[in-house]
Design a protein around this motif. Structure first.
Motif, mmCIF file in Angstrom:
data_model
loop_
_atom_site.group_PDB
_atom_site.id
_atom_site.type_symbol
_atom_site.label_atom_id
_atom_site.label_comp_id
_atom_site.label_asym_id
_atom_site.label_seq_id
_atom_site.Cartn_x
_atom_site.Cartn_y
_atom_site.Cartn_z
ATOM 1 N N ILE A 49 0.875 -1.170 0.000
ATOM 2 C CA ILE A 49 0.000 0.000 0.000
ATOM 3 C C ILE A 49 0.912 1.220 0.000
ATOM 4 O O ILE A 49 1.653 1.447 0.953
ATOM 5 C CB ILE A 49 -0.916 0.024 1.228
ATOM 6 N N GLY A 50 0.887 2.001 -1.064
ATOM 7 C CA GLY A 50 1.777 3.135 -1.177
ATOM 8 C C GLY A 50 3.014 2.785 -2.004
ATOM 9 O O GLY A 50 3.209 1.648 -2.440
ATOM 10 N N ASP A 51 3.862 3.791 -2.214
ATOM 11 C CA ASP A 51 5.014 3.635 -3.118
ATOM 12 C C ASP A 51 6.304 3.259 -2.423
ATOM 13 O O ASP A 51 7.328 3.064 -3.084
ATOM 14 C CB ASP A 51 5.243 4.956 -3.885
ATOM 15 N N HIS A 52 6.289 3.170 -1.082
ATOM 16 C CA HIS A 52 7.558 2.967 -0.378
ATOM 17 C C HIS A 52 7.523 1.706 0.487
ATOM 18 O O HIS A 52 7.572 1.759 1.717
ATOM 19 C CB HIS A 52 7.894 4.191 0.479
ATOM 20 N N VAL A 53 7.374 0.583 -0.177
ATOM 21 C CA VAL A 53 7.451 -0.727 0.480
ATOM 22 C C VAL A 53 8.644 -1.461 -0.115
ATOM 23 O O VAL A 53 8.804 -1.529 -1.336
ATOM 24 C CB VAL A 53 6.165 -1.547 0.277
ATOM 25 N N PHE A 54 9.492 -2.015 0.744
ATOM 26 C CA PHE A 54 10.742 -2.628 0.288
ATOM 27 C C PHE A 54 10.885 -4.041 0.839
ATOM 28 O O PHE A 54 10.510 -4.315 1.984
ATOM 29 C CB PHE A 54 11.940 -1.785 0.737
ATOM 30 N N ARG A 55 11.415 -4.915 0.011
ATOM 31 C CA ARG A 55 11.809 -6.261 0.439
ATOM 32 C C ARG A 55 13.273 -6.432 0.117
ATOM 33 O O ARG A 55 13.699 -6.260 -1.026
ATOM 34 C CB ARG A 55 10.976 -7.330 -0.281
ATOM 35 N N SER A 73 10.327 -3.585 4.851
ATOM 36 C CA SER A 73 10.296 -2.282 5.497
ATOM 37 C C SER A 73 9.374 -1.349 4.736
ATOM 38 O O SER A 73 9.059 -1.579 3.566
ATOM 39 C CB SER A 73 11.705 -1.681 5.583
ATOM 40 N N THR A 74 8.947 -0.283 5.412
ATOM 41 C CA THR A 74 8.054 0.696 4.798
ATOM 42 C C THR A 74 8.601 2.099 5.001
ATOM 43 O O THR A 74 9.311 2.379 5.976
ATOM 44 C CB THR A 74 6.649 0.627 5.408
ATOM 45 N N GLY A 75 8.239 3.002 4.078
ATOM 46 C CA GLY A 75 8.607 4.406 4.188
ATOM 47 C C GLY A 75 7.396 5.269 4.430
ATOM 48 O O GLY A 75 6.358 4.801 4.918
ATOM 49 N N GLU A 76 7.516 6.546 4.049
ATOM 50 C CA GLU A 76 6.460 7.521 4.285
ATOM 51 C C GLU A 76 5.178 7.139 3.545
ATOM 52 O O GLU A 76 5.203 6.719 2.391
ATOM 53 C CB GLU A 76 6.932 8.898 3.800
ATOM 54 N N ALA A 77 4.029 7.314 4.226
ATOM 55 C CA ALA A 77 2.696 7.121 3.638
ATOM 56 C C ALA A 77 2.551 5.766 2.957
ATOM 57 O O ALA A 77 1.929 5.649 1.901
ATOM 58 C CB ALA A 77 2.388 8.242 2.643
ATOM 59 N N SER A 78 3.114 4.727 3.537
ATOM 60 C CA SER A 78 3.047 3.379 2.957
ATOM 61 C C SER A 78 2.818 2.354 4.056
ATOM 62 O O SER A 78 3.118 2.588 5.227
ATOM 63 C CB SER A 78 4.337 3.046 2.205
ATOM 64 N N PHE A 89 -2.285 -12.707 9.108
ATOM 65 C CA PHE A 89 -1.456 -11.725 8.417
ATOM 66 C C PHE A 89 -0.715 -10.862 9.419
ATOM 67 O O PHE A 89 -1.027 -10.822 10.615
ATOM 68 C CB PHE A 89 -2.296 -10.850 7.490
ATOM 69 N N VAL A 90 0.310 -10.158 8.901
ATOM 70 C CA VAL A 90 1.075 -9.178 9.666
ATOM 71 C C VAL A 90 1.059 -7.888 8.860
ATOM 72 O O VAL A 90 1.318 -7.905 7.653
ATOM 73 C CB VAL A 90 2.530 -9.642 9.883
ATOM 74 N N GLN A 91 0.746 -6.749 9.511
ATOM 75 C CA GLN A 91 0.713 -5.471 8.817
ATOM 76 C C GLN A 91 1.690 -4.501 9.450
ATOM 77 O O GLN A 91 1.761 -4.364 10.669
ATOM 78 C CB GLN A 91 -0.696 -4.871 8.841
ATOM 79 N N LEU A 92 2.469 -3.797 8.598
ATOM 80 C CA LEU A 92 3.429 -2.801 9.040
ATOM 81 C C LEU A 92 2.873 -1.407 8.792
ATOM 82 O O LEU A 92 2.333 -1.134 7.720
ATOM 83 C CB LEU A 92 4.747 -2.925 8.272
#
Length: 414
Positions: A49-55, A73-78, A89-92
């Motif tokens: 959800i959003g543009d700043h999700v990283f694996r 990991s997640t960044g701003e607004a994600s 499930f697990v949500q960050l």
């Protein structure tokens, strides 16, 4: 082998020993294996959800597989959701832990997804998840929010149980919260429903992607537009969407048609669901003159009359006479329905509407008084119904104490 991993192994071994003492055979058992090294085991599926999700420090795409040893990991607004292969499930939240890792700990019978959370907020909805933070760790068998800040960790239990294993052992139940800091447990207390809502509020601020129960009974994660195209309804919680999609039966729709489908299909058709096809057909077939709760007489199906909390009569004159009597005389008593509605009636009419009969209005109103977290919802589609605060929020609605207040909401005024 880390200290936390040893604690987890010790807890699993204790569970096995208790099970054996309560009735298993005397056959010699091998000790549980040590946690495996990072390997190729698949943990689940990543939803972004959003543009700043990283694996693994690379921008992630929706639907990627997450494997043992990966970092998410997640960044701003994600935000990121990992649908676990073992269920749940697990949500960050945004800006959450660049060292969020998965491992697997096993006692030969059970798998425990292991999360190391260095910083941020994580929502866990799963039967067996192990977690560790700089301040402590534990085993989750429930719905839990974990918030990690420099020098402290707060664990809040929404459903089920949590066993804190370090810095000291403590069991937590639904509605309880623990603060871990300075090498120990600083506080443990029970929260009010308002405080619990405040803890979970960050999830409501995430861009509107939720779980959809589609028209064909499939559950998927997507936007409101995706769900609408699939003829479905959105839910915040995956389990609730799955339950709604799973309940099936025969529906008597608002327009008098009978079809087989899910509870969600029937609700969208403005109908009522029945387990038996014949009962649905009979309910849809019966027509007559209805004396509604508000004293109005109209011709329609039994289902229409029941929704108006009325009584159906074959003869128009009889319905009109009954309505005049209701308006001019004191009722025999009062009914409290399963949807917490209070209306005048007799023992027979209450039973027909699956309501409970009371002699006085005050008794009925006291019995029907909404419990904490319940009320009448005016949802985004302009429909008024009795439900929980959580369900109302998942349908984009607002909860009111009385049906009249909900009906007066601008969205629900006909």
């Amino acid at each position: 082998m880390t200290t936390f991993a040893r604690q987890i192994a010790d807890v699993f071994l204790s569970w096995m020993l208790l099970a054996c003492l309560s009735g298993c055979s005397t056959t010699t058992r091998q000790p549980p294996p040590e946690p495996p090294a990072e390997g190729p085991g698949r943990i689940g599926t990543l939803r972004t959800i959003g543009d700043h999700v990283f694996r693994n420090q690379r921008r992630a795409g929706d639907g990627e597989r997450v494997y043992e040893g990966d970092t998410v990991s997640t960044g701003e607004a994600s935000s990121a959701i990992i649908e676990l292969d073992g269920g749940g499930f697990v949500q960050l939240a945004e800006n959450t832990d660049p060292e969020f890792k998965f491992k697997v700990v096993s006692d030969g019978r059970r798998r425990c997804v292991y999360l190391y959370i260095k910083f941020g907020r994580v929502w866990v909805d799963s039967d067996v998840v192990c977690f560790e933070t700089p301040d402590g760790g534990g085993i989750i068998n429930s719905v839990v929010n974990i918030e990690v800040a420099p020098g402290s960790t707060i664990v809040t239990v929404f459903e089920g149980t949590v066993l804190i294993t370090s810095p000291q052992e403590q069991a937590l139940g639904a509605g309880e919260q623990v603060l871990m800091a300075r090498g120990g447990i600083e506080s443990a207390r029970r929260l009010s429903s308002r405080e619990l809502d405040a803890v979970a509020q960050w999830r409501d601020q995430i861009p509107d992607q939720r779980w959809c129960c589609s028209r064909n009974g499939k559950v998927f994660f997507g936007t409101e537009a995706d769900c609408r195209r699939a003829g479905g309804e959105l839910y915040r919680d995956q389990r609730e969407a799955e339950e709604r999609c799973r309940v099936e039966g025969w529906c008597c729709s608002r327009d008098g048609k009978v079809f087989f489908g899910t509870e969600a299909d029937c609700r969208r058709a403005g109908g009522e669901l029945y387990r038996d096809q014949r009962e649905a057909e009979e309910r849809c077939r019966v027509e007559g003159w209805c004396c509604s709760r508000d004293g109005k007489v109209f011709f329609g199906m039994e289902a229409d009359c029941r929704r108006a909390s009325g009584e159906l009569y074959r003869d128009q004159r009889e319905a009109e006479a009954r309505c005049r009597k209701f308006q001019s005389e004191e009722p025999d008593g009062w009914c409290c329905s399963s949807s917490r509605e209070v209306f005048p009636g007799t023992p027979e009419s209450c039973a027909q509407k699956r309501a409970t009969f009371y002699k006085t209005e005050s008794q009925a109103r006291q019995a029907c008084e909404a419990r904490e977290g319940e009320g009448y919802c005016c949802n985004s589609k302009g429909r008024v119904f009795f439900t929980t605060e959580k369900q109302c929020a998942s349908e984009g609605g607002k909860l009111y104490k009385t049906q009249k207040d909900a009906a007066n909401d601008r969205n629900c005024q006909k």
